[in-house]
Design a protein around this motif. Sequence first.
Motif, PDB file in Angstrom:
ATOM      1  N   LEU A  31      44.424  35.595  46.930  1.00  0.00           N
ATOM      2  CA  LEU A  31      45.560  35.977  46.093  1.00  0.00           C
ATOM      3  C   LEU A  31      45.531  37.483  45.853  1.00  0.00           C
ATOM      4  CD1 LEU A  31      45.448  33.072  43.484  1.00  0.00           C
ATOM      5  CD2 LEU A  31      46.851  33.247  45.541  1.00  0.00           C
ATOM      6  N   HIS A  32      45.670  38.230  46.913  1.00  0.00           N
ATOM      7  CA  HIS A  32      45.702  39.680  46.796  1.00  0.00           C
ATOM      8  C   HIS A  32      46.804  40.225  47.692  1.00  0.00           C
ATOM      9  CE1 HIS A  32      43.492  39.275  50.573  1.00  0.00           C
ATOM     10  NE2 HIS A  32      42.538  38.635  49.918  1.00  0.00           N
ATOM     11  N   PRO A  33      47.615  41.138  47.172  1.00  0.00           N
ATOM     12  CA  PRO A  33      48.713  41.702  47.962  1.00  0.00           C
ATOM     13  C   PRO A  33      48.191  42.653  49.031  1.00  0.00           C
ATOM     14  CG  PRO A  33      48.581  42.793  45.851  1.00  0.00           C
ATOM     15  CD  PRO A  33      47.573  41.691  45.812  1.00  0.00           C
ATOM     16  N   GLU A  34      49.054  42.994  49.955  1.00  0.00           N
ATOM     17  CA  GLU A  34      48.681  43.930  50.996  1.00  0.00           C
ATOM     18  C   GLU A  34      48.500  45.333  50.408  1.00  0.00           C
ATOM     19  OE1 GLU A  34      51.573  43.836  54.055  1.00  0.00           O
ATOM     20  OE2 GLU A  34      51.171  41.752  54.644  1.00  0.00           O
ATOM     21  N   ILE A  35      47.650  46.110  51.058  1.00  0.00           N
ATOM     22  CA  ILE A  35      47.410  47.475  50.611  1.00  0.00           C
ATOM     23  C   ILE A  35      48.620  48.343  50.947  1.00  0.00           C
ATOM     24  CG2 ILE A  35      45.929  49.501  50.880  1.00  0.00           C
ATOM     25  CD1 ILE A  35      43.629  47.624  51.523  1.00  0.00           C
ATOM     26  N   PRO A  44      41.368  44.650  50.415  1.00  0.00           N
ATOM     27  CA  PRO A  44      42.213  43.805  49.574  1.00  0.00           C
ATOM     28  C   PRO A  44      41.479  43.375  48.306  1.00  0.00           C
ATOM     29  CG  PRO A  44      42.335  43.125  51.868  1.00  0.00           C
ATOM     30  CD  PRO A  44      41.221  44.116  51.784  1.00  0.00           C
ATOM     31  N   THR A  45      42.137  43.546  47.173  1.00  0.00           N
ATOM     32  CA  THR A  45      41.523  43.248  45.878  1.00  0.00           C
ATOM     33  C   THR A  45      42.501  42.470  45.020  1.00  0.00           C
ATOM     34  OG1 THR A  45      40.295  45.345  46.005  1.00  0.00           O
ATOM     35  CG2 THR A  45      40.386  44.247  43.862  1.00  0.00           C
ATOM     36  N   PRO A  46      42.072  41.352  44.428  1.00  0.00           N
ATOM     37  CA  PRO A  46      42.971  40.565  43.563  1.00  0.00           C
ATOM     38  C   PRO A  46      43.456  41.384  42.373  1.00  0.00           C
ATOM     39  CG  PRO A  46      41.017  39.301  44.134  1.00  0.00           C
ATOM     40  CD  PRO A  46      40.758  40.701  44.591  1.00  0.00           C
ATOM     41  N   ARG A  47      44.694  41.136  41.956  1.00  0.00           N
ATOM     42  CA  ARG A  47      45.277  41.827  40.801  1.00  0.00           C
ATOM     43  C   ARG A  47      45.555  40.833  39.684  1.00  0.00           C
ATOM     44  NH1 ARG A  47      49.729  45.545  44.012  1.00  0.00           N
ATOM     45  NH2 ARG A  47      48.224  46.752  45.231  1.00  0.00           N
ATOM     46  N   LEU A  48      44.584  40.026  39.390  1.00  0.00           N
ATOM     47  CA  LEU A  48      44.744  38.980  38.386  1.00  0.00           C
ATOM     48  C   LEU A  48      44.064  39.335  37.065  1.00  0.00           C
ATOM     49  CD1 LEU A  48      44.060  35.903  40.715  1.00  0.00           C
ATOM     50  CD2 LEU A  48      46.276  36.843  40.039  1.00  0.00           C
ATOM     51  N   GLY A  49      43.610  40.580  36.937  1.00  0.00           N
ATOM     52  CA  GLY A  49      42.896  40.963  35.719  1.00  0.00           C
ATOM     53  C   GLY A  49      43.745  40.877  34.472  1.00  0.00           C
ATOM     54  N   GLY A  50      45.053  41.075  34.612  1.00  0.00           N
ATOM     55  CA  GLY A  50      45.923  40.996  33.444  1.00  0.00           C
ATOM     56  C   GLY A  50      45.891  39.632  32.783  1.00  0.00           C
ATOM     57  N   ILE A  51      45.722  38.587  33.597  1.00  0.00           N
ATOM     58  CA  ILE A  51      45.632  37.228  33.032  1.00  0.00           C
ATOM     59  C   ILE A  51      44.363  37.086  32.206  1.00  0.00           C
ATOM     60  CG2 ILE A  51      45.483  34.783  33.605  1.00  0.00           C
ATOM     61  CD1 ILE A  51      47.052  35.368  36.146  1.00  0.00           C
ATOM     62  N   ALA A  52      43.262  37.634  32.720  1.00  0.00           N
ATOM     63  CA  ALA A  52      41.998  37.577  31.982  1.00  0.00           C
ATOM     64  C   ALA A  52      42.105  38.346  30.669  1.00  0.00           C
ATOM     65  CB  ALA A  52      40.874  38.140  32.842  1.00  0.00           C
ATOM     66  N   ARG A 223      36.235  45.113  41.890  1.00  0.00           N
ATOM     67  CA  ARG A 223      36.391  43.794  42.500  1.00  0.00           C
ATOM     68  C   ARG A 223      37.656  43.096  42.000  1.00  0.00           C
ATOM     69  NH1 ARG A 223      30.665  41.423  40.879  1.00  0.00           N
ATOM     70  NH2 ARG A 223      31.013  42.911  39.173  1.00  0.00           N
ATOM     71  N   LEU A 224      38.224  43.623  40.898  1.00  0.00           N
ATOM     72  CA  LEU A 224      39.410  43.009  40.307  1.00  0.00           C
ATOM     73  C   LEU A 224      40.261  44.095  39.670  1.00  0.00           C
ATOM     74  CD1 LEU A 224      40.778  40.239  39.551  1.00  0.00           C
ATOM     75  CD2 LEU A 224      39.541  40.396  37.374  1.00  0.00           C
ATOM     76  N   PHE A 225      41.559  44.063  39.925  1.00  0.00           N
ATOM     77  CA  PHE A 225      42.503  44.981  39.300  1.00  0.00           C
ATOM     78  C   PHE A 225      43.253  44.272  38.172  1.00  0.00           C
ATOM     79  CE2 PHE A 225      42.937  47.246  43.633  1.00  0.00           C
ATOM     80  CZ  PHE A 225      41.822  48.026  43.350  1.00  0.00           C
ATOM     81  N   MET A 226      43.691  45.048  37.175  1.00  0.00           N
ATOM     82  CA  MET A 226      44.474  44.461  36.085  1.00  0.00           C
ATOM     83  C   MET A 226      45.928  44.243  36.500  1.00  0.00           C
ATOM     84  SD  MET A 226      45.120  47.553  33.347  1.00  0.00           S
ATOM     85  CE  MET A 226      43.392  47.712  32.946  1.00  0.00           C
ATOM     86  N   GLY A 227      46.396  44.973  37.500  1.00  0.00           N
ATOM     87  CA  GLY A 227      47.775  44.816  37.941  1.00  0.00           C
ATOM     88  C   GLY A 227      48.771  45.277  36.887  1.00  0.00           C
TER      89      GLY A 227
END
Length: 407
Positions: A31-35, A44-52, A223-227
């Motif tokens: 679940l990571h968008p293209e660079i 490629p790095t997931p941008r799901l940090g905002g959910i956390a 390893r994880l972005f907040m997006g």
Amino acid sequence: MIVTLLVALCGAVVSFLMSIVMWRVGIRFKLHPEIRDRDVHTRPTPRLGGIAMYTGLLSALLVASQIQYFRIVFFDGNERQIIAILCAATLIVVMGVLDDFFDLDWTTKLIGQVLAAGLLAWLGGLQIDQLPIGGVTMWSTWSSLALTLIVIVVVMNMMNFIDGLDGLVAGIAIIANGAFFLYSYMALQATGSTAYFSLGTLISATMCGVCLGFLPLNWHPARLFMGDAGSLLVGLMFAVASIGVTSSMDPEMFQTPSGYSRAQFAPAFTLLLLPIAIMIVPLLDFGLAVVRRIGAGKSPFSADRKHLHHRLLDMGHSRLHATLIFYAWTAVISVGSLLFFVAEQVVAWSFIGGGLVVCAVATLAPLSHRKRREYRVQAAPVATTTREIAVLDPLDRAGAVPKERSA
């Protein structure tokens, strides 16, 4: 303060654990968008940090709602305000996640941001109905609403615009919210006005904890972005804390019948300065980006690779050094602003002046290093043989242009 810090700790723990979960889920299901061209990361790095971060915020507020000390924030007629904050945060996070995956157009994102700000201002009653300058009131309800919407949307986009380096937004948010927490707590002790400061103190401390829990997985190499979900949430909560304090309090509460003393002027002055001062770096980047894009005939929300962090990288800074430089600028201005509250003005101005000089030197260091390198290369004799090339030092050898070898 201990109770507030325990709530922040709760937010940090939940945010950290959920960040690990989101990271594993993102890697497991790709679940990571293209660079993109403007991105500085190479994998490629997931941008799901905002959910956390959102989960950590909800957990901390849930714990705080069960503590008698924060009753004035969650009850006693303030229920609508808390509901509005939660609804606005939920809307922003959902929209941010959709944008991270489907790249929403700027008009859709702006509409979502305005709706979130409207929930806070209209449903929650969190409006700038007076400015902390002699209790100056707004001309009308509509002007108050318009100013509130503009401030909230601008602050959200300020944090979103600078989100381009590992740990950058999370670190700046920790410094900014930490400074605002200390100010609101000290002002609370100085005035005893619990109603003015409880919301700002709680939100600031909670966001410090949430960002602190997320930072380990966002630190370089991230390893994880907040997006967008995370950066917009950070901006939204800082706006909530700032408006909740500055719009409700007037510097006159620090004044005695005989006027301001030196000790009383500092808190009133800090009230006007602090929210702007500690966000000066995001504000500067946001302002330059808007002017640059409008001047080029583009939307102010169109993406490019000319943000301040991009410029630092182009100057020769590494990603880690660029992040630390942003931290330093923010910390100097934030701590310096707080010093007006607790120390003599000469101490505060000296700290700010000296700190800014150090930050400027650190920022411009790669330029002077580059000039020295170019001078050494130009001053070095042109190598004509293999032996001459061998005696050149590594820097000159890299810059030398050997001639054709003679027999």
